[in-house]
Design an enzyme around this catalytic site. Structure first.
Site, PDB file in Angstrom:
ATOM      1  N   GLN A  98       0.823  -1.212   0.000  1.00 58.60           N
ATOM      2  CA  GLN A  98       0.000   0.000   0.000  1.00 58.60           C
ATOM      3  C   GLN A  98       0.854   1.258   0.000  1.00 58.60           C
ATOM      4  O   GLN A  98       0.472   2.272  -0.577  1.00 58.60           O
ATOM      5  CB  GLN A  98      -0.922   0.012   1.229  1.00 58.60           C
ATOM      6  CG  GLN A  98      -2.042  -1.006   1.160  1.00 58.60           C
ATOM      7  CD  GLN A  98      -2.868  -0.855  -0.106  1.00 58.60           C
ATOM      8  OE1 GLN A  98      -3.508   0.157  -0.326  1.00 58.60           O
ATOM      9  NE2 GLN A  98      -2.840  -1.875  -0.964  1.00 58.60           N
TER      10      GLN A  98
ATOM     11  N   HIS B 232       1.525   2.928  -3.349  1.00 57.01           N
ATOM     12  CA  HIS B 232       0.442   3.533  -4.132  1.00 57.01           C
ATOM     13  C   HIS B 232       0.703   4.999  -4.408  1.00 57.01           C
ATOM     14  O   HIS B 232       0.488   5.479  -5.525  1.00 57.01           O
ATOM     15  CB  HIS B 232      -0.896   3.381  -3.395  1.00 57.01           C
ATOM     16  CG  HIS B 232      -1.678   2.192  -3.851  1.00 57.01           C
ATOM     17  ND1 HIS B 232      -2.181   2.090  -5.121  1.00 57.01           N
ATOM     18  CD2 HIS B 232      -2.046   1.049  -3.211  1.00 57.01           C
ATOM     19  CE1 HIS B 232      -2.832   0.934  -5.243  1.00 57.01           C
ATOM     20  NE2 HIS B 232      -2.754   0.286  -4.106  1.00 57.01           N
TER      21      HIS B 232
ATOM     22  N   GLU C 164      -9.129   1.364   5.215  1.00 58.43           N
ATOM     23  CA  GLU C 164      -9.580   0.852   3.916  1.00 58.43           C
ATOM     24  C   GLU C 164      -9.311  -0.650   3.848  1.00 58.43           C
ATOM     25  O   GLU C 164     -10.181  -1.436   3.477  1.00 58.43           O
ATOM     26  CB  GLU C 164      -8.837   1.581   2.796  1.00 58.43           C
ATOM     27  CG  GLU C 164      -9.173   1.068   1.398  1.00 58.43           C
ATOM     28  CD  GLU C 164      -8.252   1.622   0.328  1.00 58.43           C
ATOM     29  OE1 GLU C 164      -8.603   1.502  -0.857  1.00 58.43           O
ATOM     30  OE2 GLU C 164      -7.167   2.157   0.670  1.00 58.43           O
ATOM     31  N   HIS C 165      -8.099  -1.050   4.180  1.00 61.13           N
ATOM     32  CA  HIS C 165      -7.716  -2.465   4.201  1.00 61.13           C
ATOM     33  C   HIS C 165      -7.280  -2.825   5.621  1.00 61.13           C
ATOM     34  O   HIS C 165      -6.464  -2.116   6.215  1.00 61.13           O
ATOM     35  CB  HIS C 165      -6.542  -2.746   3.256  1.00 61.13           C
ATOM     36  CG  HIS C 165      -6.782  -2.314   1.832  1.00 61.13           C
ATOM     37  ND1 HIS C 165      -6.323  -1.104   1.333  1.00 61.13           N
ATOM     38  CD2 HIS C 165      -7.426  -2.934   0.812  1.00 61.13           C
ATOM     39  CE1 HIS C 165      -6.683  -1.013   0.059  1.00 61.13           C
ATOM     40  NE2 HIS C 165      -7.351  -2.096  -0.281  1.00 61.13           N
TER      41      HIS C 165
ATOM     42  N   ASP D 271      -7.114  -7.084  -4.350  1.00 62.03           N
ATOM     43  CA  ASP D 271      -6.981  -6.056  -5.382  1.00 62.03           C
ATOM     44  C   ASP D 271      -7.251  -6.612  -6.776  1.00 62.03           C
ATOM     45  O   ASP D 271      -7.653  -5.868  -7.668  1.00 62.03           O
ATOM     46  CB  ASP D 271      -5.573  -5.456  -5.346  1.00 62.03           C
ATOM     47  CG  ASP D 271      -5.508  -4.193  -4.506  1.00 62.03           C
ATOM     48  OD1 ASP D 271      -6.549  -3.775  -3.978  1.00 62.03           O
ATOM     49  OD2 ASP D 271      -4.409  -3.638  -4.363  1.00 62.03           O
TER      50      ASP D 271
ATOM     51  N   HIS E   5     -53.619  16.153   3.324  1.00 62.14           N
ATOM     52  CA  HIS E   5     -53.273  14.771   3.653  1.00 62.14           C
ATOM     53  C   HIS E   5     -54.434  14.106   4.382  1.00 62.14           C
ATOM     54  O   HIS E   5     -54.821  12.959   4.087  1.00 62.14           O
ATOM     55  CB  HIS E   5     -52.024  14.736   4.558  1.00 62.14           C
ATOM     56  CG  HIS E   5     -50.718  14.871   3.813  1.00 62.14           C
ATOM     57  ND1 HIS E   5     -50.369  16.013   3.158  1.00 62.14           N
ATOM     58  CD2 HIS E   5     -49.690  13.990   3.640  1.00 62.14           C
ATOM     59  CE1 HIS E   5     -49.177  15.845   2.607  1.00 62.14           C
ATOM     60  NE2 HIS E   5     -48.737  14.621   2.885  1.00 62.14           N
TER      61      HIS E   5
END
Length: 886
Positions: A711, A714, A780-781, A814, A873
């Site tokens: 990661q 990235h 995220e992970h 992934d 109504h």
């Protein structure tokens, strides 16, 4: 170089009239005003445009010396500063050529400014009316500046900013007679005087400083390419210059036939880059981007014959890239990145080892050949390289200049080995200690070590613990300021703006921004191995997402005679953003395309930035074909998101946009979803990629380190966290060593260094503390690198996706395990799910009441409507009940 007119641009103002931003490059220079309030916007503008034209910045409004230096480092050509700032900046190493002294007429006339003029490249007098200027003062100043030659050569400039809107060409001529460089607001100028009468034509502004001794009044004009190589000699008139600036092409004045639209019949046209005057103002220079076979009517690149040197080599390599036979050495250089890397490294070493002039020249030529092959292979032009060289030359700050640690060590080893060999040849016995020095073990290499920070939970207070939960700061306001005009341009101009931005950002000049299905086989040429890998991943993702599809409607009888139901329908039109350019991301196309296909979305549109030659990676086209994609938008960034949101002449409008991207893509997604005129939703907010790994004493250091780095590579803003549970110092050290060792051997090591800088190890005493921190962080992970990892899954409250056990690397999720890799980041896992089949569905509810059902619920409905004061109504029920009761 003579600057005939300097346009003053307010980058934060909306363009309503006057010179459009895209025409600024034709003048070659702009002036913008920086203040503490707009500093970030000015910095971003300078960074984006300094390689297109020279940016002069009025930095006299209380900017700090550090801010001023940063503007110069970012690419500003010169700064307008007060006398108070001149000494502090020159003390910091800023040369006179980068500074312009701001003063008023009284200061300039007093002679007290001479000391500061010597430290600058000219003077700048703030807005004045032409009638207020003293010709005598101007003559005195001009003489003083002309006689004060810069250390780098050339005279000092005399800038005056005029208050009046749109000075006339005659007034500009008068200013030039006083040796003044006029500063005029961009909104007071135009490149199309027929459409905007009353504004100053930029052709007249340029020619106000020009002169000619030709009886026909024409101006001698030298045409050059972006590298400054002369293509030919022509003539210009005021009319031809106006037309060239209006059309953005090479238009000249034929001495016999009137206006000459160069290349209009042959196809060898020219894109106008800028127009300059020489130092005396008696020769124009048109810088153009030549199209077709060449400038000359004899189909050579110049009227002086073919190009030579680097320009010729670039053209040769471009031709070889498209025509080299499959399997040839040349073709392999363009298709095999590893081979090309090896050749560049080999030639660099041979150049360093060369000892005489001829050998150095030979080896340097070899290195340049392979380096330029890399440049061409990546769709980069020689002009792009030269612009970057120019940008580097503008930097004021200086780095230490040492080589990276791995090259220092490698060079030491090579020099030592070389010394031993030379000693042997000479018969000299080398000393054992000097012959082959021991290489320091990884843990002792402090310089350049890639190392995560370490925190111990028990030593932190609550405030410090909460600080660890914060992600790296994103400059959202600054990014949104850059994205908003792009989105607006696409909304207003459609395909024209989309094509313009694609050429600007992706260097691809396209005739159409859309590739429509069915896609030809030529666009999907892949090796069998690649196809099989994509097909395997495709089927796994399809199987998992198909299982998520609702099989039947939900039907509930809430009370006798009342049946409520809920059922799913696919979102009709979805847009899938696939990051691309130099990257190849078939995995993202699969993760977004398969659930859209499974859900039954009628229209699937992908968007991905093209390569410089206008093509897409065949892997993405192949996946688009498999999911039944209707069209692929050949664009990236904010412009692609805007095209999907609003639609253009060629791009179908979609109802929901999916997909990851950089900060510009994320900002554009957030912007369009908040615009009611777009009527579009998005999958989720997004931030940089991240992973949190929970490990203990039994974890395998090699696996843990590899998961952290998968990661960290990235992006520079990615964050990776290791929670060490009851872990010994020796185990933690082993993991840290593995991080450094593995990272040092990765191609993206420079990115990893930056992401590791805001990553850390967090030591806790037990698993409960680890899970509590993880749930608060909402990664995220989440990777569970512990024994009996599956027993912890029930304790996870917030995470994008969980990877259970030492044999479940995040990489599998992934690509091919079946789960989706498009996940919430930046803490949004607390409230958002990752992309799934349900993301492509909308749910509709229905209710059906019988007579008895209405009788049973009616009076309660009427009472609640009365309480809320909604009588219509109430009556909708009352009228029915009265009829039923009667």
């Amino acid at each position: 170089m003579l600057i005939p007119v300097l346009p003053l641009v307010d980058i934060e103002a909306k363009e309503t009239k006057g010179l459009p931003r895209e025409s600024l490059s034709h003048l070659g220079h702009v002036l913008i005003t920086a203040t503490p309030a707009n500093y970030d916007s000015i910095l971003a503008y300078t960074k984006s445009n300094s390689r297109t034209y020279n940016i002069l910045i009025d930095a006299s409004s209380e900017l700090s010396p550090d801010q001023a230096i940063t503007l110069l480092d970012t690419g500003a050509s010169r700064l307008f500063v007060t006398k108070l700032e001149v000494d502090s900046l020159t003390d910091l190493g800023v040369t006179p050529s980068r500074l312009v002294l701001e003063c008023d007429q009284e200061e300039a006339a007093s002679g007290d400014m001479d000391h500061y003029i010597e430290k600058t490249s000219g003077i700048y007098m703030r807005p004045a009316h032409a009638s207020q200027l003293s010709p005598e003062l101007c003559a005195t100043l001009a003489k003083k500046l002309v006689n004060s030659i810069l250390p780098t050569g050339g005279n000092r400039d005399f800038f005056v900013a005029f208050e009046e809107e749109g000075p006339s060409p005659k007034e500009l001529v008068a200013a030039h007679m006083l040796s003044i460089t006029p500063i005029v607001k961009a909104e007071a100028m135009t490149n199309d005087p027929k459409k905007e009468p009353g504004l100053l034509p930029i052709a007249s502004a340029i020619l106000s400083a020009a002169k000619t001794d030709r009886p026909d009044g024409l101006f001698t004009t030298l045409v050059v390419n972006e590298a400054g190589v002369a293509l030919g000699l022509v003539y210009s008139s005021e009319e031809s210059v106006k037309e060239s600036l209006r059309t953005g092409t090479g238009v000249y004045q034929s001495r016999n036939r009137g206006l000459w639209y160069k290349g209009a019949t042959s196809g060898s046209t020219q894109e106008l880059i800028r127009v300059d005057l020489d130092c005396d103002g008696d020769c124009l220079r048109f810088t153009v981007r030549q199209k077709g076979k060449g400038f000359c009517h004899e189909e050579t690149e110049t009227c002086f014959g073919p190009l030579s040197g680097l320009g010729h080599l670039e053209n040769t390599l471009i031709a070889r890239r498209s025509s080299a036979p499959t399997g040839s050495y040349t073709a392999r250089l363009f298709s095999d990145a590893h081979l090309l890397r090896q050749k560049i490294m080999e030639e660099a070493e041979e150049l360093c080892d060369a000892e005489d002039k001829d050998e150095v020249a030979w080896e340097a030529a070899d290195l340049i050949y392979f380096a330029l092959t890399r440049v061409v292979a990546m769709g980069v032009s020689l002009s792009d390289v030269e612009r970057n060289l120019d940008a580097k030359s503008k930097k004021v700050s200086r780095r230490k200049g040492d080589a990276k640690a791995k090259w220092v060590e490698a060079t030491k080893d090579k020099e030592t080995a070389s010394g031993v060999e030379e000693a042997k040849k000479e018969g000299i016995a080398p000393q054992p200690k000097e012959a082959v020095p021991a290489v320091k073990p990884v843990e002792k290499v402090e310089e350049g070590r890639i190392e995560m920070k370490h925190y111990v939970a028990e030593k932190l207070d609550e405030k410090e613990r909460k600080a660890l939960l914060q992600r790296p700061v994103q400059k959202t306001d600054q990014i949104m300021g850059l994205v908003t005009p792009i989105v607006s341009a696409i909304k207003e101009k459609g395909d024209a703006a989309l094509l313009e931005y694609t050429e600007k950002f992706d260097k691809a000049k396209l005739s159409s921004p859309v590739l429509r299905a069915p896609f030809s086989e030529e666009l999907m040429k892949l090796s069998q191995e690649t196809k099989e890998a994509i097909d395997l991943a495709f089927e796994n993702v399809k199987k998992f997402h198909a299982a998520q599809m609702p099989t039947k409607p939900l039907v509930v009888e809430t009370m006798p005679g009342i049946v409520c139901s809920r059922f799913a329908r696919p979102i009709n039109r979805v847009g899938l953003y696939i990051p691309g350019g130099t990257a190849v991301l078939p995995s993202t196309a699969t993760m977004l395309g398969v659930p859209a296909m499974v859900a039954g979305c009628k229209t699937i549109v992908m968007a991905s930035p093209p390569r410089a030659d206008g093509s897409l990676s065949p892997e993405i086209v192949y996946v688009a074909h498999k999911v039944g994609c209707e069209a692929i938008v050949l664009a990236g960034g904010a412009q692609a998101v805007a095209a999907l949101a609003y639609g253009t002449e060629s791009v179908p409008k979609v109802d929901k946009i999916f997909g990851p991207g950089n900060q510009f893509v994320t900002a554009a997604k957030m912007l369009v979803q908040n615009d009611l005129s777009a009527l579009v939703s998005i999958d989720m907010p997004a931030g940089p990629s991240e992973v949190l790994v929970i490990a203990d004493e039994n974890s395998e250091p090699v696996y843990v380190a590899s998961d952290l780095l998968s990661q960290a590579e990235h992006g520079a803003d990615s964050q990776v966290i290791l929670i060490a549970v009851e872990m010994s110092e020796s185990k933690r050290k082993a993991i840290e060593d593995e991080v450094h060792k593995q990272a040092s051997g990765l191609p993206r090591v420079d990115i990893i260094r930056k992401s590791i800088a805001h990553s850390y190890i967090y030591s806790v005493k037990d698993m409960d503390a680890a899970m509590a921190f993880s749930n608060a962080y909402a990664p995220e992970h989440l990777i569970l690198h512990v024994d009996n990892a599956s027993s912890l899954v029930d304790k996870v409250e917030s995470a994008g996706s969980i990877f259970v056990g030492q044999y479940s690397p995040e990489s599998c999720g992934d690509y091919a395990s079946g789960t989706n890799h498009s996940l919430p980041t930046y803490g949004f896992a607390n409230t958002y799910s990752g992309v799934n089949t349900g993301s492509y569905l909308k749910h509709i509810t229905s209710q059906e009441l019988t007579r008895d059902g209405l009788m049973g619920i009616g009076r309660a409905v009427m009472r609640l409507a009365d309480i809320e004061g909604l009588h219509a109504h109430r009556d909708a029920v009352r009228l029915r009940l009265e009829k039923l009761e009667n």
